[in-house]
Scaffold this active site. Sequence first.
Site, mmCIF file in Angstrom:
data_model
loop_
_atom_site.group_PDB
_atom_site.id
_atom_site.type_symbol
_atom_site.label_atom_id
_atom_site.label_comp_id
_atom_site.label_asym_id
_atom_site.label_seq_id
_atom_site.Cartn_x
_atom_site.Cartn_y
_atom_site.Cartn_z
ATOM 1 N N GLU A 106 0.679 -1.304 0.252
ATOM 2 C CA GLU A 106 -0.082 -0.046 -0.017
ATOM 3 C C GLU A 106 0.750 1.315 -0.087
ATOM 4 O O GLU A 106 0.500 2.130 -0.764
ATOM 5 C CB GLU A 106 -0.903 0.151 1.368
ATOM 6 N N SER A 160 -8.611 5.262 7.664
ATOM 7 C CA SER A 160 -9.220 4.865 9.022
ATOM 8 C C SER A 160 -8.188 5.475 10.212
ATOM 9 O O SER A 160 -8.713 5.854 11.063
ATOM 10 C CB SER A 160 -9.686 3.403 8.872
ATOM 11 N N SER A 163 -1.016 6.962 8.714
ATOM 12 C CA SER A 163 0.716 6.700 8.679
ATOM 13 C C SER A 163 1.216 7.946 8.214
ATOM 14 O O SER A 163 0.989 8.798 7.241
ATOM 15 C CB SER A 163 0.731 5.575 7.413
ATOM 16 N N ARG A 175 8.726 4.899 7.351
ATOM 17 C CA ARG A 175 7.256 5.284 8.113
ATOM 18 C C ARG A 175 7.781 5.842 9.238
ATOM 19 O O ARG A 175 8.506 5.075 10.100
ATOM 20 C CB ARG A 175 6.618 4.115 8.198
#
Length: 338
Positions: A106, A160, A163, A175
């Site tokens: 993703e 939702s 990140s 990340r």
Amino acid sequence: MLLPLVFVRKPVSCIFSPDFLSFPAAVNKSAILGVQGWQQLGLTGTLLTRLPVCLTIKEWVRQLAEEKRAHRKHTKDLPDTHHICKRCSKDCHSRMGDLQLCKLDELDCLIKGVLYIDSVGFNGNSECYYFENPTDCEKCQKLPFNLENPYPLLLVNIGSGVSILAVYSKDNYKRVTGTSLGGGTFFGLCCLLTGCSTFEEALEMASRGDSTKVDKLVRDIYGGDYERFGLPGWAVASSFGNMMSKEKRESVSKEDLARATLITITNNIGSIARMCALNENINRVVFVGNFLRINTISMRLLAYALDYWSKGQLKALFLEHEGYFGAVGAFLELLSSA
């Protein structure tokens, strides 16, 4: 609900469905899935879709099977299932025949999509923009921003959950952190507090509410600004802090609760993003994700908060196609491997 389609006809001829650019707000990039060898409307290619946040994989497979049956004359069973997971593979076998499912990362797809869409522009205009005078309804302007030399940038993906990525080049990113308090939190709490049933309804209620009736502000505690520490009287000291009072609980409306929920989630995201930007020594913060779709309240609040609390050192940037970069990146990933 029909699923969006991308057909990839080997070797390079492609059809990219505009459905990817009109996804409902409730759909998130929880999973980007490709089904190779899909046939529909006389074309053979790859069905590229995102798993709606409200569906389990089993429910997604059932929905996909129903659409396949609706186009029976254009489809056929295909061999060689690649196992995304055992139960998903088993469901595909039983409902749609042998299909090969392809899983894409993703965050890789997100970054690839952001960089590509910004490079080609948006109907001749800039994909990236920022707000000038975001708190002034009369003077607020949406202005283009040139991301020609984007690195480094902090990419805040609000779905939702959230990140936060530090991007140093197209192939070099990490990340930094994230938070579980994101768009799903806002919508879920609004459903509980107001009885709303859609994301759009929650935002509409928030647009009519007054969060200061719900939140306890600095001025409610100190009678004005807390000058010693540079805290303005309008700043939120305690989200939902006024709801400790029974009298105040009875006086607030559902719209006020929706607005306070939106402000709470947005302030938290902005605060974390600012700290990450300072730690990574990055002054451009790009916010993306379906939470921002038709959500001008949050975008303007993020723009103001980053500028105010950083004393003008940080700029909040936004993109026209807030939540669809993962799908575009997945499409490009399939093209590169075709």
